[in-house]
Write an enzyme that holds these catalytic residues in place. Structure first.
Site, PDB file in Angstrom:
ATOM      1  N   CYS B 102       0.834  -1.203   0.000  1.00  0.00           N
ATOM      2  CA  CYS B 102       0.000   0.000   0.000  1.00  0.00           C
ATOM      3  C   CYS B 102       0.871   1.256   0.000  1.00  0.00           C
ATOM      4  CB  CYS B 102      -0.972  -0.050   1.196  1.00  0.00           C
ATOM      5  SG  CYS B 102      -2.352   1.094   1.032  1.00  0.00           S
ATOM      6  N   HIS B 214      -3.823  -5.623   1.165  1.00  0.00           N
ATOM      7  CA  HIS B 214      -3.185  -5.907   2.451  1.00  0.00           C
ATOM      8  C   HIS B 214      -3.243  -7.390   2.809  1.00  0.00           C
ATOM      9  CE1 HIS B 214      -2.455  -1.761   3.591  1.00  0.00           C
ATOM     10  NE2 HIS B 214      -3.636  -1.462   3.088  1.00  0.00           N
ATOM     11  N   GLU B 216      -1.451  -8.815   4.791  1.00  0.00           N
ATOM     12  CA  GLU B 216      -1.157  -8.960   6.227  1.00  0.00           C
ATOM     13  C   GLU B 216      -2.429  -8.940   7.067  1.00  0.00           C
ATOM     14  OE1 GLU B 216      -0.829  -6.270   4.416  1.00  0.00           O
ATOM     15  OE2 GLU B 216      -0.643  -4.400   5.558  1.00  0.00           O
TER      16      GLU B 216
END
Lengths: 932, 250
Positions: B102, B214, B216
């Site tokens: 990002c 994302h 994560e």
């Protein structure tokens, strides 16, 4: 001329290549305001610097600021082809973009001096001067924080801040008439009795007060800070005395004696624990008046403010919530009260403001609500909440102690946000936007992020902490110094620029500041330095019991803290008990076409999809939001409660929101009960444990001087406390925003609908989480609760324009029902669950279908009267999806008030007994194409 | 084997500027994938390159560095390039994996650590005109990238950005495709109007990856929004495992 701020050495204009979303929003915004079509609109950024730049410096700065694939650069002012409007900030308004340009210039080795940024609008189609003026005022600029120029360059706010510092004024406190004039002149918002108490105090001290002292007293004694109405002695019209409202709520919490409450109604936030290890700090605030005059900045700083409340409770913020009330977005401009912004603009600005702060500071916005009613046109409501986390074994904050330093950390102090506490304590009128300009500002989430990170490392270094909110340093230091006293030197406060009067420094509500007390300030200074934020020791806690402020050699304030905090005479207020809503069903019992009514309800602004708002907020950061505001097979259905569970833990919390001003208009006492029930029900529907719930109350109300309005408040508190008791769910923190009233140009004063927001925060285990979307065809649908024929405040009434009748009554069996439902959820018997609220059973089932991508066949109704069965908003009800094989166990567990009403179907059609079948696609289209 | 993993845990250096806010999320993902994490600022990295030299993996985390006030990731990228550009290029030349997510992707582009950047590729405002947070599915498509070549399924994870529209000329896009530098494409709907539905790209050596979504935020099945429906999604953890596994040999 090289020194010309608009010349090619000091002014850079950056245009976007390709369609610019900002331009499109201007065009559509103009359309919604019924202004002429603007044709092609261009929006460009302007950057000014105070130092003229050489050619190579301009090249390097352009390389950094302008991406050739996305933007073009133009130095200097160029005669435009069409009409232009240039907008710049007023001096002193936070300009974060300018700060980062300076930071980049430093790395690039370019001496830029001061920097300012602005916007340039170019309209190709000629617009008549009055229409253009309207466009600028309503859409492009806000005179509260900006200035503009039509068809020529605007003056950037460079080099205008070095004014000579004004000195301290002293006042002679005269007779009552003179006091009243002074009260008005300085916007102190004090009562006549309070002014007399101030006069008597200074007579005892045998001296005249300074402006610093008067302002400090006015802020400390403001409704916003002192909660005068909630602490007032109450009399009903027959002279019978009642406990102060705050006392009533506190007594209820004490009576419940919940083991989950660590501290309630003390300090900045309520503190609870559900596992005996982790603590949660809960807080919800309002920022209504600032959002009315500067929607983006008002909402933005509202979020920033409530996050600081959590920091001030020594907890680490983890999630945000927001509840917003607006006027109808399609309001005809002619109906807009003079001086008000259009609801569309307030709506867009507020949502952008909430999103900007939450997203940038890096906290998920996980729960909320958006409501529309004509009562909020001139006075929108913005409730911003935050939850933080710490542990029970965190260092105890026992200070401040005598000898501790007074430390201010975070942002610098400027002439922004002056007198916010008194501003919010006054009703508004057509000129509020102009006179209250200095009360509003733009937030700086980056700085607050750094404050938040720095404070994580400061744990154990301080003995007390609080945030700088309304009233600024005067309020923060004043509260901390209560009973102990402090001395502060204004010359040591880090300032944004010179030229502030002593009272402005002391009262300024510049954002992103915290005040700490510490025996040794050095470790805190080192942490702040590492995070690149300002900190300064501005004084000492003395033990003298007096708050002494100096500016240079002069003592500008010397007040007894016991007078400041206890010297205010208690108000006595009279209220009129509101009538209870009564009567049988109103016109809603008239037969209406079932399918058509359902589709209209699904498209109603208060019921339809919130997708366009929710996607603007980051609800994923932290990886802990396991039930999001949007859920289901396409992640577009509505959740009841939302659930946050740390990725490293198995248990977290659910958040449920209750709000229903339409009940408040009809029957405030019942609203108090029903809104508590709704908040808890939402949390329970998502899997939360009903025996581990705590609550927040937030009141946005009209003018409490009106006995009727105060009566509504009294009744709501009564109802709310009864429900709190019934559920064993204590209130731990609250906030009241009163005087949400509006004086139109016709002199008529209007109060907003009585609005109580209850936030329920409850423990939830990861294995018990349930969502509202239908999961599997063939499963049974069970309606829990009792359906009664009461339509007061219902959405079917709002839709049909019918009114009157009793509002639904709180269900005394609801607490037991939720406990049994939770047991069913804990044993895996519940596949999906959705609460029945606005729009009743029909809307509930339709929403479950939309979220899950299934149809449903409902062939058993709770009552023979179809309108009651489908559209009554009786409280305490939920619809639950259960596997056929589990049905018997489920029904046994629920014991009573559980009715199998139908089943989930693979066929994507909603079949309702007594109505024509409605395809799922039609339901979804109505719901997602609503007017929000 | 388990024991060996612990002994061999590579060190991941997570760089965050003021305003970076998904550093904790990415550190959790890296730890679950078997790495030890350390966080530094660009300033600290510039002042002392030792932590970088002793790390096997570098991550630029997401967020709003410097509030993105001069354009997303621009100041972060400028800092990274001017303070630590040389040591990062050395790190890459040793074949050690670098990841920008990002805002970290935006910064990698601006720092010139991805092909053609800056000037040939950019991340512009979303087509919708506003910040957008929603779950997407991304498909790993590069056999060159050490991050994607072992991935066997698509990844489900959220996007949360306002400036994520991958922008480049058709010639540049063709060249990126030609060189197998497209690492991820959006599968299904293209959430921000990215050219070629590009969600992430890698450098010619295959060790540097930048992507907008994302991964994560999807390292546990319960983070999947469809978990309550009994469905399992493609975990972003697989990506971190691939990077950490590669880092073990560096």
């Amino acid at each position: 001329m090289r020194s010309d701020p608009q010349g090619p050495a000091r002014r850079l204009v950056i245009h976007s290549i390709g369609p610019d979303p900002r331009a499109e929003s201007v065009r559509s915004g103009a359309k919604s305001l019924l202004l002429p079509d603007l044709g092609a609109v261009q929006v460009a950024q302007i950057v000014w610097c105070s130092t003229p730049l050489a050619d190579d410096e301009r090249c390097r700065l352009t390389d950094f600021l302008v991406d050739p694939l996305l933007q073009t650069a133009q130095w200097g002012w160029v005669e435009p082809l069409g009409q232009t409007v240039e907008v710049a900030y007023l001096p002193g308004v936070t300009d974060s973009e300018a700060r980062e340009v300076q930071r980049a210039a430093l790395i690039l080795g370019i001496e830029v001096g001061e920097v300012a940024t602005g916007r340039l609008y170019e309209v190709q189609v000629p617009v008549a001067p009055d229409a253009l003026d309207s466009l600028v005022r309503r859409l492009l600029a806000n005179p509260v924080v900006e200035r503009w120029s039509v068809s020529g360059p605007v003056l950037p706010p460079l080099g205008t801040r070095g004014a000579v510092a004004p000195t301290v004024e002293r006042f002679v406190l005269g007779d009552q008439a003179a006091l009243a004039t002074l009260n008005l002149d300085r916007a102190m918002a004090l009562d006549p009795e309070e002014l007399l108490a101030v006069r008597d105090y200074f007579a005892r001290e045998a001296r005249t007060p300074t402006d610093v002292e008067l302002e400090m007293i006015a802020q400390t004694w403001s409704e916003h800070c002192a909660h005068k109405t909630f602490r007032a002695r109450l009399l009903d019209e027959s002279g019978v005395e009642f406990r102060p409202l705050l006392q009533r709520i506190r007594d209820t919490t004490d009576q419940i004696a919940s083991p989950h409450v660590v501290s309630a109604f003390v300090g900045n936030a309520g503190i609870v624990t559900y596992d005996g290890v982790t603590t949660l700090a809960l807080k919800c605030e309002t920022h209504n008046h600032p959002s009315a005059v500067e929607p983006f900045g008002g909402a933005n700083t509202g979020v920033g403010g409530v996050i600081r409340d959590i920091l001030g409770a020594a907890h680490d913020p983890i999630v945000c919530t927001d509840i917003l009330c607006f006027g109808p977005l399609n309001l005809a401009p002619a109906l807009l009260p003079a001086g008000s912004l259009h609801p569309r603009r307030i709506h867009d600005g507020v949502i952008s403001g909430v999103a900007d702060y939450g997203n940038k500071i890096g906290l998920p916005t996980i729960a909320g609500a958006v409501l529309y009613d004509e009562g909020y046109v001139a006075n929108p409501l913005v409730f911003a909440g935050c939850i933080g986390r710490s542990t029970l074994d965190a260092p105890v904050l026992s200070g401040p102690h005598t000898g501790d330093s007074v430390i201010v950390m975070g942002g610098r102090t400027g002439r922004d946000g002056i007198r916010g506490a008194t501003f919010s304590s006054l009703a508004m009128d057509a000129t509020t936007g102009e006179v209250a300009g200095a009360s509003v500002q733009i937030g700086d989430p980056l700085t607050e992020r750094l404050v938040m990170e720095a404070l994580r490392e400061c744990v154990g270094m301080y003995s007390a902490i609080t945030d700088c909110g309304a009233g600024g340093l005067s309020s923060a230091v004043g509260e901390m110094a209560e009973g102990i006293g402090a001395t502060c030197e204004l010359d040591r406060v880090p300032l944004k620029y010179h030229g502030l009067a002593p009272w402005e420094i002391w009262l300024s509500e510049s954002q992103e500041r915290m005040v700490l007390a510490a025996r040794d300030p050095e470790p805190i200074r080192k942490v702040c330095e590492r995070f690149g934020i300002d900190s300064a020791v501005i004084g000492t806690f003395t033990g003298s019991g007096r708050i002494v402020v100096t500016s240079g050699d002069a003592v500008v304030c010397d007040l007894d803290t016991s007078f400041l905090h206890d010297g205010r005479p208690q108000r006595t207020m009279v209220f009129r008990r509101p009538l209870r809503s009564q009567g049988g069903p109103s016109k809603a019992s008239v037969p209406v076409p079932l399918a058509e009514t359902l589709l209209l309800l699904l498209a109603h602004p208060n019921i339809c999809s919130r997708s366009s708002v929710v996607h603007r907020y980051d609800h994923e950061i932290g990886g802990a939001t396991v039930v999001r505001p949007l859920t289901g097979h396409r992640n577009e259905g509505h959740s009841d409660g939302t659930v946050w569970i740390d990725p490293r833990a198995d248990e977290g919390f659910a958040v449920g929101i209750g709000v229903n001003p339409w009940y408040g208009l009809a029957d405030p006492m019942e609203m108090g009960r029903l809104v508590v029930d709704e908040a808890i029900r939402n949390a329970v529907a998502s899997g939360a444990d009903p025996s581990r719930v705590t609550l927040l109350d937030n009141f946005s109300w009209g003018d409490p001087r009106d006995p009727e309005v105060l009566g509504q408040l009294w009744a709501t508190v009564e109802g709310m406390c009864e429900a709190s008791n019934a559920f064993g769910a204590p209130f731990v923190s609250g906030k009241d925003s009163l005087n949400n009233a509006w004086t139109g140009t016709d002199g008529v004063r209007t109060s907003i609908p009585p609005t109580l927001v209850v936030t329920a925060v409850a423990a939830v285990h990861a294995d018990h989480v349930v969502t509202s979307d239908l999961k599997e065809s063939g499963n049974a649908l069970v309606l829990l609760g009792r359906t009664e024929s009461a339509f007061g405040g219902s959405h079917v009434n709002l839709l049909l324009g019918t009114g009157g009748g009793a509002v639904p009554r709180a269900d005394e069996f609801a607490p037991a029902r939720y406990l049994r439902l939770h047991e069913a959820m804990s044993t895996g018997l519940v596949r999906s669950c959705h609460d029945c609220s606005e729009g009743g059973l029909a809307v509930t089932v339709a929403e479950m279908c939309i979220a899950g991508g299934f149809g449903a066949h409902i062939d058993v109704l709770p009552t023979d009267d179809a309108i009651t069965a489908w559209f009554s908003e009786s409280s305490g009800r939920l619809v639950v999806e259960v596997r056929r094989g589990d049905l018997e166990r489920f029904l046994d567990l629920m014991e009573i008030d559980a009715l199998v009403i139908g089943e989930v179907t693979a066929d994507p059609v909603l079949r309702m007994a007594g109505g024509i079948p409605v395809p799922l696609a039609n339901l979804a289209a109505a719901w997602s194409g609503g007017t929000s | 084997m388990e024991r060996g993993h612990i002994v061999n845990a590579p060190t991941a250096l997570v760089v965050g500027a003021p305003g970076t806010n998904r550093d904790a999320d990415v550190m959790l993902a890296l730890e679950l994938a078997g790495a030890d994490c350390r966080r530094v600022t660009p300033g600290e990295l510039g002042a002392d390159p030792t932590p970088l030299e002793s790390s096997q993996l570098l991550v630029l985390a997401g967020g709003f560095s410097y509030g993105d006030n001069t354009g997303a990731g621009r100041l972060f990228g400028l800092e990274i390039d001017s303070l630590a550009g040389d040591s990062i290029r050395r790190f890459i030349s040793h074949g050690r994996p670098v990841l920008g997510i990002c805002n970290g992707f935006q910064a990698l582009v601006r720092a010139g650590l991805l092909p053609g950047a800056p000037g040939a590729i950019a991340l512009g405002h979303n087509e919708s005109g506003s910040f957008d947070c929603r779950w997407v599915r991304i498909q790993p498509v590069s056999a060159r990238s050490v991050w994607t070549r072992g991935l066997v399924e698509d990844i489900d994870c959220p996007i949360a950005h306002g400036e994520g529209r991958f922008t480049c000329s058709t010639a540049t896009l063709a060249a990126l495709e030609q060189s197998d530098s497209i690492a991820f494409r959006y599968a299904g709907s293209n959430p921000n109007g990215s050219a070629g539905a590009v969600a992430g790209i890698c450098d010619p050596s295959g060790v540097v990856l930048g992507l907008m979504p994302h991964p994560e935020n999807h390292v546990l099945q319960r983070q999947n929004p469809q978990a309550a429906r009994g469905e399992r999604g493609g975990l972003g953890l697989a990506l971190f495992r691939a990077g950490v596994d590669h880092a073990r040999s560096c």
